[in-house]
Design a protein around this motif. Structure first.
Motif, mmCIF file in Angstrom:
data_model
loop_
_atom_site.group_PDB
_atom_site.id
_atom_site.type_symbol
_atom_site.label_atom_id
_atom_site.label_comp_id
_atom_site.label_asym_id
_atom_site.label_seq_id
_atom_site.Cartn_x
_atom_site.Cartn_y
_atom_site.Cartn_z
ATOM 1 N N TRP A 71 0.816 -1.208 0.000
ATOM 2 C CA TRP A 71 0.000 0.000 0.000
ATOM 3 C C TRP A 71 0.857 1.269 0.000
ATOM 4 C CZ3 TRP A 71 -4.082 1.919 -1.803
ATOM 5 C CH2 TRP A 71 -4.634 3.108 -1.305
ATOM 6 N N GLN A 75 0.693 4.195 -2.803
ATOM 7 C CA GLN A 75 0.528 5.626 -2.506
ATOM 8 C C GLN A 75 1.662 6.456 -3.082
ATOM 9 O OE1 GLN A 75 -0.176 5.316 1.784
ATOM 10 N NE2 GLN A 75 -2.059 6.434 1.422
ATOM 11 N N THR A 78 1.101 6.765 -6.696
ATOM 12 C CA THR A 78 -0.041 7.643 -6.965
ATOM 13 C C THR A 78 0.412 9.109 -6.961
ATOM 14 O OG1 THR A 78 -1.481 6.054 -5.890
ATOM 15 C CG2 THR A 78 -2.368 8.254 -6.187
ATOM 16 N N GLU A 79 1.312 9.418 -6.027
ATOM 17 C CA GLU A 79 1.821 10.794 -5.996
ATOM 18 C C GLU A 79 2.712 11.079 -7.193
ATOM 19 O OE1 GLU A 79 3.699 11.359 -2.177
ATOM 20 O OE2 GLU A 79 1.780 10.910 -1.211
#
Ligand code: UDP
Ligand code: MG
Length: 339
Positions: A71, A75, A78-79
């Motif tokens: 996870w 993340q 995703t950034e």
């Protein structure tokens, strides 16, 4: 500013309106994830540059209760990248639920959804072919593996046996296709109408209908990490597949019951002859007859109850009775209303 946005939107609608979301279930996939991100975003960017899909297309990772860094990595990516995004389950809910959640989340946003495993076993180069098929008007495109060379002998044989058994039980499946497939928005919407809890997506998708086709690819070894489907999980999955799709096992029990009653009748003749000839221990004849006949009657009775349980089973699943692909009636009525 406003007009620019409008122009961008229109351009998108005209040139490459189709938004693709790639749904990727992940359970403890930290080892493979960086590579998966590179491969999938590469393919997506290629398709966007060729204007086959909209630049709003995304890769959606579904973190299925991983206990490692999966996870955190999602993340971070995703950034870093605009086209990467993710959702996180509160715990492990299983591969099929992860796929369903991804599709549910992405449905309203996407014109088509591709589901693919995180481990890069499924060849990502089949994605452009799937998109082409979608653009040709197909709603469902199955990724079908050409060969099973990379599987162990055992997995190959068990998989083959499984498809054979499923076919016998009346479950339609596309052989050698796993959960690597493209679905159009309306196909996903229809699939989501199947409210059952025991998910067996590869059996459910063919039930949805619409125009479908196959794209062939060679399945590779897992890029990194270990299989999350050990034998026990695989057997459970197969068992789930059979029991959530078919009440054929109940019919087998019924047939067995009838067979045993028939055997019982033959045995009765034999036992009586033995009795008449007199070379039996007292009590043997009545006991034998009871065992055979009662055994058969019990099996038949159980299967009759099973039939009813089967009916309840198919009722509670509340599957849609039909899916309408086109509806000229409503269209015409609305046109008439406007006139
Ligand atoms: N997976 C998942 N939840 C689970 C088990 C597996 O989301 O409980 C995912 C896993 O991360 C992978 C896909 O499902 O993306 C297929 O699993 P795997 O490759 O381990 O299965 P195999 O290819 O060995 O059958
Ligand atoms: Mg795999």
């Amino acid at each position: 500013m406003f007009s620019l946005n409008i122009w961008g939107y229109l351009e998108d609608k005209i040139l490459n309106s189709a938004i693709l979301t790639i749904v990727v279930p992940c359970f403890n996939e930290e080892e493979v994830l960086p590579e998966t991100v590179i491969k999938l975003s590469g393919i997506l960017e290629q398709l966007i540059n060729k204007e086959k899909i909209s630049k709003d297309s995304k890769v959606l990772f579904v973190n299925d209760g991983s206990q490692d860094q999966t996870w955190n990595l999602i993340q971070k990516f995703t950034e870093q990248y605009k086209i990467i995004t993710g959702i996180k389950f509160s715990r492990n809910y299983g591969h099929q639920n992860a796929l369903l959640a991804g599709m549910t989340v992405a449905k309203d946003y996407s014109d088509m959804i591709i589901t693919i495993d995180a481990d890069l076993q499924d060849d990502v180069n089949a994605i452009p072919q799937m998109v082409d098929k979608y653009l040709d008007g197909y709603d469902v495109v199955y990724g079908v593996r050409n060969d099973r060379q990379t599987d162990t002998f055992f997995k190959r044989k068990t998989a083959l046996a499984f498809y054979g058994v499923m076919k016998k039980m009346g479950v339609q499946m596309v052989p050698n296709s796993a959960d690597y497939r493209l679905l159009s928005q309306r196909a996903v919407a229809s699939l989501l109408k199947y409210k059952e809890r025991n998910l067996f997506l590869r059996g459910m998708v063919p039930l949805v209908g619409y125009r479908s086709t196959n794209v062939y690819y060679v399945r590779k070894e897992r890029f990194a990490g270990k299989s999350k489907y050990p034998l026990k999980k695989m057997v459970n999955f197969a068992f789930d597949g059979i029991t959530s799709f078919s009440i054929a096992p109940i019919h087998v029990i019924f047939d067995l019951g009838v067979l045993i009653v028939l055997v019982g009748i033959v045995m009765m003749g034999y036992i009586l002859i033995q009795k008449i000839l007199g070379d039996v221990v007292s009590g043997w004849s009545s006991l034998m007859i009871s065992i055979w006949v009662l055994g058969g009657v019990q099996l038949i009775s159980i299967s009759v109850i099973g039939e009813y349980v089967g009916k309840v089973f198919s009722e509670v699943k509340q599957r849609p009775r039909y899916v309408i692909e086109e509806d000229d009636f409503t269209k015409n009525v609305e046109v008439k209303k406007k006139q």
